[in-house]
Design a protein around this motif. Structure first.
Motif, PDB file in Angstrom:
ATOM      1  N   TRP A 104      27.772  12.716   1.167  1.00 32.26           N
ATOM      2  CA  TRP A 104      26.816  13.434   0.171  1.00 32.26           C
ATOM      3  C   TRP A 104      26.825  12.409  -1.071  1.00 32.26           C
ATOM      4  O   TRP A 104      25.740  12.412  -1.544  1.00 32.26           O
ATOM      5  N   ALA A 105      27.783  11.723  -1.401  1.00 32.04           N
ATOM      6  CA  ALA A 105      27.687  10.919  -2.801  1.00 32.04           C
ATOM      7  C   ALA A 105      26.175   9.918  -2.450  1.00 32.04           C
ATOM      8  O   ALA A 105      25.867   9.326  -3.213  1.00 32.04           O
ATOM      9  N   VAL A 106      26.046   9.491  -1.254  1.00 33.66           N
ATOM     10  CA  VAL A 106      24.993   8.511  -0.845  1.00 33.66           C
ATOM     11  C   VAL A 106      23.746   8.970  -1.164  1.00 33.66           C
ATOM     12  O   VAL A 106      22.709   8.705  -1.805  1.00 33.66           O
ATOM     13  N   LEU A 107      23.589  10.537  -0.795  1.00 32.57           N
ATOM     14  CA  LEU A 107      22.262  11.200  -0.723  1.00 32.57           C
ATOM     15  C   LEU A 107      22.163  11.582  -2.057  1.00 32.57           C
ATOM     16  O   LEU A 107      20.829  11.527  -2.718  1.00 32.57           O
ATOM     17  N   ALA A 108      23.287  11.671  -3.150  1.00 35.08           N
ATOM     18  CA  ALA A 108      23.071  12.091  -4.473  1.00 35.08           C
ATOM     19  C   ALA A 108      22.508  10.901  -5.179  1.00 35.08           C
ATOM     20  O   ALA A 108      22.165  11.179  -6.585  1.00 35.08           O
ATOM     21  N   THR A 109      22.190   9.776  -4.694  1.00 32.76           N
ATOM     22  CA  THR A 109      21.546   8.666  -5.556  1.00 32.76           C
ATOM     23  C   THR A 109      20.032   9.140  -5.551  1.00 32.76           C
ATOM     24  O   THR A 109      19.328   8.384  -6.253  1.00 32.76           O
ATOM     25  N   MET A 110      19.703   9.869  -4.918  1.00 28.37           N
ATOM     26  CA  MET A 110      18.145  10.502  -4.687  1.00 28.37           C
ATOM     27  C   MET A 110      17.921  11.501  -5.814  1.00 28.37           C
ATOM     28  O   MET A 110      18.639  12.310  -6.112  1.00 28.37           O
ATOM     29  N   THR A 111      16.938  10.820  -6.846  1.00 24.41           N
ATOM     30  CA  THR A 111      16.700  11.866  -7.909  1.00 24.41           C
ATOM     31  C   THR A 111      15.570  12.878  -7.712  1.00 24.41           C
ATOM     32  O   THR A 111      15.188  12.802  -6.565  1.00 24.41           O
ATOM     33  N   PRO A 112      15.584  13.877  -8.570  1.00 25.46           N
ATOM     34  CA  PRO A 112      14.875  14.723  -8.039  1.00 25.46           C
ATOM     35  C   PRO A 112      13.135  14.474  -8.218  1.00 25.46           C
ATOM     36  O   PRO A 112      12.569  14.941  -7.208  1.00 25.46           O
ATOM     37  N   SER A 113      12.712  13.509  -8.631  1.00 28.15           N
ATOM     38  CA  SER A 113      11.432  13.167  -8.894  1.00 28.15           C
ATOM     39  C   SER A 113      11.335  12.362  -7.602  1.00 28.15           C
ATOM     40  O   SER A 113      10.305  12.214  -6.883  1.00 28.15           O
ATOM     41  N   GLU A 114      12.266  11.632  -7.187  1.00 27.81           N
ATOM     42  CA  GLU A 114      12.335  10.923  -5.689  1.00 27.81           C
ATOM     43  C   GLU A 114      12.222  11.925  -4.644  1.00 27.81           C
ATOM     44  O   GLU A 114      11.445  11.550  -3.671  1.00 27.81           O
ATOM     45  N   TYR A 115      12.817  12.898  -4.656  1.00 19.76           N
ATOM     46  CA  TYR A 115      12.786  14.014  -3.720  1.00 19.76           C
ATOM     47  C   TYR A 115      11.669  14.475  -3.743  1.00 19.76           C
ATOM     48  O   TYR A 115      10.958  14.826  -2.755  1.00 19.76           O
ATOM     49  N   LYS A 116      10.971  14.758  -4.853  1.00 19.89           N
ATOM     50  CA  LYS A 116       9.682  15.645  -4.900  1.00 19.89           C
ATOM     51  C   LYS A 116       8.511  14.755  -4.038  1.00 19.89           C
ATOM     52  O   LYS A 116       7.461  15.366  -3.651  1.00 19.89           O
ATOM     53  N   SER A 117       8.672  13.393  -4.071  1.00 13.97           N
ATOM     54  CA  SER A 117       7.596  12.399  -3.447  1.00 13.97           C
ATOM     55  C   SER A 117       7.628  12.813  -1.962  1.00 13.97           C
ATOM     56  O   SER A 117       6.645  12.624  -1.568  1.00 13.97           O
ATOM     57  N   ILE A 118       8.588  13.183  -1.537  1.00 13.97           N
ATOM     58  CA  ILE A 118       8.901  13.285   0.123  1.00 13.97           C
ATOM     59  C   ILE A 118       8.848  14.616   0.579  1.00 13.97           C
ATOM     60  O   ILE A 118       8.590  15.023   1.630  1.00 13.97           O
ATOM     61  N   ARG A 119       9.145  15.708  -0.431  1.00 17.16           N
ATOM     62  CA  ARG A 119       9.338  17.233   0.086  1.00 17.16           C
ATOM     63  C   ARG A 119       8.048  17.615   0.782  1.00 17.16           C
ATOM     64  O   ARG A 119       8.078  18.210   1.783  1.00 17.16           O
TER      65      ARG A 119
END
Length: 284
Positions: A104-119
């Motif tokens: 999970w620590a690796v996935l946690a490097t994804m920021t909210p704005s980065e996830y928003k781009s792929i969601r």
């Protein structure tokens, strides 16, 4: 003059006697079928970060495949009363959960704005729909026929999960083993419908109390109980890290699969797989 052992120059016959020609033999990549595995990532968005999201979940599914391999074998060994092999398998499952906690620590490097781009590209796909995770929960006794429905569109997967929910759980098999050992288990508990989720039973708690009160007499059952506790401990840590990572990335937005997201995941933290083993600690 002898060659320095730390020299970077390879010996004249190749590279330290390593096999270098695989035209007629199996290589590392052949054995692991790496061509298919490494070409199984198909990002749908133009965003750089989607590759992390895909690989995080694909590797988790591979670890879950190993967990199912171990849990199914452990359940069969418990059914046969062969606890020593089961101990090793259950310990391995616990360590796999530890591995997934750190992932999970690796996935946690994804920021909210980065996830928003792929969601927007994920549609309604969600980890909630993982059939392997659902099968793991069924084997561990957390059963719900409602949760078969997301897999109705895949008859082969639905059939596998229907079998999993109808088969006695790992914990059911352990309770049956306690009865065979002469511990007093309520007949109604032993006859419980295998599709039912695990619920606290006073006779099971009393049996575990007897095991913990006299470990030398019930040494194998005593060790089995501790393997169960270790497994659920690691499972809880994985669930907690999951909640924290999701909140860190999307806050309290709904999940892509339609759940309330963090709110749903927090409710799942209250699920107890082996209730009598936790409650007996307060009465010893």
């Amino acid at each position: 003059m002898s060659q320095c052992p730390y020299s970077s120059n390879p010996p004249p016959d190749g590279w330290h006697n390593a096999e270098l020609n695989f035209s007629n033999s199996m290589s590392y990549g052949d054995y692991l079928d790496l061509e298919r595995i490494l070409n199984a990532q198909h990002p749908l968005s133009p965003d750089h970060n989607e590759m992390l999201f895909i690989i995080q979940h694909q590797t988790s599914e591979l670890w879950m495949k190993l967990m199912l391999h171990e849990l199914n074998a452990a359940r069969e060994h418990v059914h046969q009363g062969q606890l020593q092999p089961a101990f090793k398998m259950l310990a391995r499952v616990s360590r796999i959960f530890d591995q997934l906690v750190h992932a999970w620590a690796v996935l946690a490097t994804m920021t909210p704005s980065e996830y928003k781009s792929i969601r927007p590209y994920l549609g309604h796909s969600s980890g909630f729909q993982s059939f392997q995770y659902r099968e793991i929960e069924f084997i561990l006794g957390n059963k719900s026929e409602t949760l078969l429905r997301p897999h109705a569109h895949r008859p082969e997967l639905l059939k596998e999960l229907e079998l999993a929910i109808a088969t006695p759980s790992l914990y059911d098999e352990a309770i049956g083993l306690m009865a065979k050992a002469g511990l007093a288990i309520d007949p109604e508990r032993l006859a419980l419908n295998s599709k039912a989720p695990t619920q606290h039973d006073p006779s099971v708690e009393a049996a575990w109390r007897e095991v913990y009160t006299d470990p030398s007499r019930y040494w194998d059952l005593y060790q089995l109980a501790e393997k169960f506790i270790d497994l659920e401990d690691s499972f809880r840590q994985w669930r907690f890290r999951h909640v924290t990572t999701v909140e860190r990335i999307i806050g309290f937005q709904p999940g892509t699969g339609g759940t309330e997201g963090v709110g749903y995941l927090r409710k799942m933290l209250d699920t107890v797989l082996f209730p009598e083993l936790w409650r007996v600690r307060s009465t010893l």
